[in-house]
Design a protein around this motif. Structure first.
Motif, PDB file in Angstrom:
ATOM      1  N   UNK B 141       0.765  -0.981   0.060  1.00  0.00           N
ATOM      2  CA  UNK B 141       0.103  -0.003  -0.081  1.00  0.00           C
ATOM      3  C   UNK B 141       0.895   1.316  -0.182  1.00  0.00           C
ATOM      4  N   UNK B 142       1.636   1.493  -1.087  1.00  0.00           N
ATOM      5  CA  UNK B 142       2.607   2.616  -1.220  1.00  0.00           C
ATOM      6  C   UNK B 142       2.013   4.085  -1.511  1.00  0.00           C
ATOM      7  N   UNK B 143       2.476   4.958  -0.851  1.00  0.00           N
ATOM      8  CA  UNK B 143       1.823   6.101  -0.872  1.00  0.00           C
ATOM      9  C   UNK B 143       2.452   6.854  -2.306  1.00  0.00           C
ATOM     10  N   UNK B 144       3.935   6.720  -2.544  1.00  0.00           N
ATOM     11  CA  UNK B 144       4.438   7.462  -3.503  1.00  0.00           C
ATOM     12  C   UNK B 144       5.676   6.225  -4.073  1.00  0.00           C
ATOM     13  N   UNK B 147       9.146   7.833  -4.365  1.00  0.00           N
ATOM     14  CA  UNK B 147       9.749   7.976  -2.983  1.00  0.00           C
ATOM     15  C   UNK B 147      10.297   6.679  -2.429  1.00  0.00           C
ATOM     16  N   UNK B 148       9.461   5.791  -2.482  1.00  0.00           N
ATOM     17  CA  UNK B 148       9.873   4.524  -2.018  1.00  0.00           C
ATOM     18  C   UNK B 148      11.261   3.883  -2.495  1.00  0.00           C
ATOM     19  N   UNK B 151      14.145   6.060  -1.313  1.00  0.00           N
ATOM     20  CA  UNK B 151      14.248   6.035   0.248  1.00  0.00           C
ATOM     21  C   UNK B 151      14.888   4.598   0.577  1.00  0.00           C
ATOM     22  N   UNK B 155      18.560   3.934   2.224  1.00  0.00           N
ATOM     23  CA  UNK B 155      18.593   3.650   3.664  1.00  0.00           C
ATOM     24  C   UNK B 155      19.649   2.846   3.845  1.00  0.00           C
ATOM     25  N   UNK B 177      16.352  -5.184  11.323  1.00  0.00           N
ATOM     26  CA  UNK B 177      15.542  -3.872  11.536  1.00  0.00           C
ATOM     27  C   UNK B 177      15.277  -2.894  10.428  1.00  0.00           C
ATOM     28  N   UNK B 178      16.038  -2.933   9.530  1.00  0.00           N
ATOM     29  CA  UNK B 178      15.943  -2.221   8.262  1.00  0.00           C
ATOM     30  C   UNK B 178      14.768  -2.676   7.421  1.00  0.00           C
ATOM     31  N   UNK B 180      12.412  -4.499   8.425  1.00  0.00           N
ATOM     32  CA  UNK B 180      10.893  -4.100   9.129  1.00  0.00           C
ATOM     33  C   UNK B 180      10.687  -2.638   8.735  1.00  0.00           C
ATOM     34  N   UNK B 181      11.594  -1.694   8.760  1.00  0.00           N
ATOM     35  CA  UNK B 181      11.369  -0.392   8.340  1.00  0.00           C
ATOM     36  C   UNK B 181      10.823  -0.338   6.833  1.00  0.00           C
ATOM     37  N   UNK B 184       7.296  -1.296   6.180  1.00  0.00           N
ATOM     38  CA  UNK B 184       6.523  -0.584   6.710  1.00  0.00           C
ATOM     39  C   UNK B 184       6.458   0.672   5.692  1.00  0.00           C
ATOM     40  N   UNK B 185       7.688   0.918   4.978  1.00  0.00           N
ATOM     41  CA  UNK B 185       7.435   2.050   4.112  1.00  0.00           C
ATOM     42  C   UNK B 185       6.623   1.823   3.060  1.00  0.00           C
ATOM     43  N   UNK B 187       4.052  -0.240   3.144  1.00  0.00           N
ATOM     44  CA  UNK B 187       2.687  -0.652   3.597  1.00  0.00           C
ATOM     45  C   UNK B 187       2.498  -2.077   3.384  1.00  0.00           C
TER      46      UNK B 187
END
Lengths: 191, 191
Positions: B141-144, B147-148, B151, B155, B177-178, B180-181, B184-185, B187
């Motif tokens: 469920x990506x916003x943009x 950007x994803x 980013x 990272x 950990x990354x 998981x982030x 989330x980015x 979605x």
């Protein structure tokens, strides 16, 4: 600081960002201002002291941008929104300066490095406080606080490595997108 | 490539990572191997050709790590998990090499820069394909998307700037950990 010293710093930032600190001499910097090679000396005794002055100015400016954006009366989501936007925009708007102060740290003397580390920790601390507050209040659903604390500011710092790009040339648009990603990283429950 | 050339590249990576490309001479590199200043020349005619060889090797290795991790039969969440983990670990495990190949690009000749850009685009393309697939299938469920796409790999690249730190000294833990982030980015809806 004098106008002459400020001009030297501005040209040094351009040179360091374009060629790297190691490949730039104080002679190069003086030449860019049509000054004699010895003209830097009255202001900065060494190239390293010039880098330190630039680093101090840059990290102080970045810290101020983030601190001013952190309105403590707001909730964690609003605070992360405004601080992340400010930090991304600082790195986009001051790309050359940001590149020098974030990527040339290894060239500082140990004492100067220590001074800059204090400023950098203060900036991290702003993000840490927001993340801790959001975690404690339950407004954030964070998987790992340490990872979020590293990754969120890191995403903003990285902007100075590549901005602008084909996809992103407007700092405001990029800041908005990165805020959305940061809010997802912390699992913000605020709409 | 000969063993002598490989040794030169390895020492050059150490020097470039520690002092920067601009502050290192081929003479410094030869001296570290107790060779005469002219000993680099038969292998690398210029310092820039040495940087290019290192950049080519580094970006090829990073691309291979990501491509191998991208098992096309898996779903987008599993693919983002394995590729992000591989990319983070590559930057942590090869920190000096990563630092040189990611942060000294400006010192390449325009033709060499172009060659390296092709490799870097191929790496980005692996992430792009996964993000597009997840977006199309509805698993993400990506916003943009743009950007994803910027980013998430950014990272991982940023890891070479600071790894290891007080909080993270284990590349596997950081990678987890990354991941998981990153999930989330985008979605990710997969559990």
């Amino acid at each position: 600081m004098s106008k002459a010293a400020a001009r030297l710093r501005a040209v040094a930032v351009e040179c360091f960002a374009a060629k790297g600190y190691g490949a730039t001499s104080t002679r190069d910097i003086a030449a860019r201002l049509a000054l004699s090679p010895g003209a830097v000396y009255p202001h900065y005794k060494t190239k390293e002291s010039l880098l330190f002055a630039i680093s101090f100015e840059g990290h102080t400016s970045a810290l101020a941008a983030v601190q001013q954006a952190d309105r403590l009366a707001d909730g964690p989501t609003d605070r992360l929104t405004s601080t992340m936007a400010a930090y991304v925009k600082w790195h986009a708007d001051n790309r050359d300066l940001a590149r020098v102060v974030q990527y040339e740290l290894r060239s500082l003397s140990p004492e100067h490095f220590e001074t800059i580390t204090v400023l950098r920790r203060s900036t991290s601390h702003v993000f840490k406080r927001i993340i801790d507050d959001g975690n404690t209040s339950g407004e954030f659903d964070i998987i790992d606080v340490e990872a979020a604390m590293v990754a969120i500011p890191a995403l903003a710092v990285d902007v100075s490595r590549w901005f602008p790009s084909q996809a992103f040339s407007d700092a405001d648009v990029l800041a908005q997108r990165y805020v959305e990603l940061a809010l997802r990283m912390v699992g913000s429950r605020s709409p």
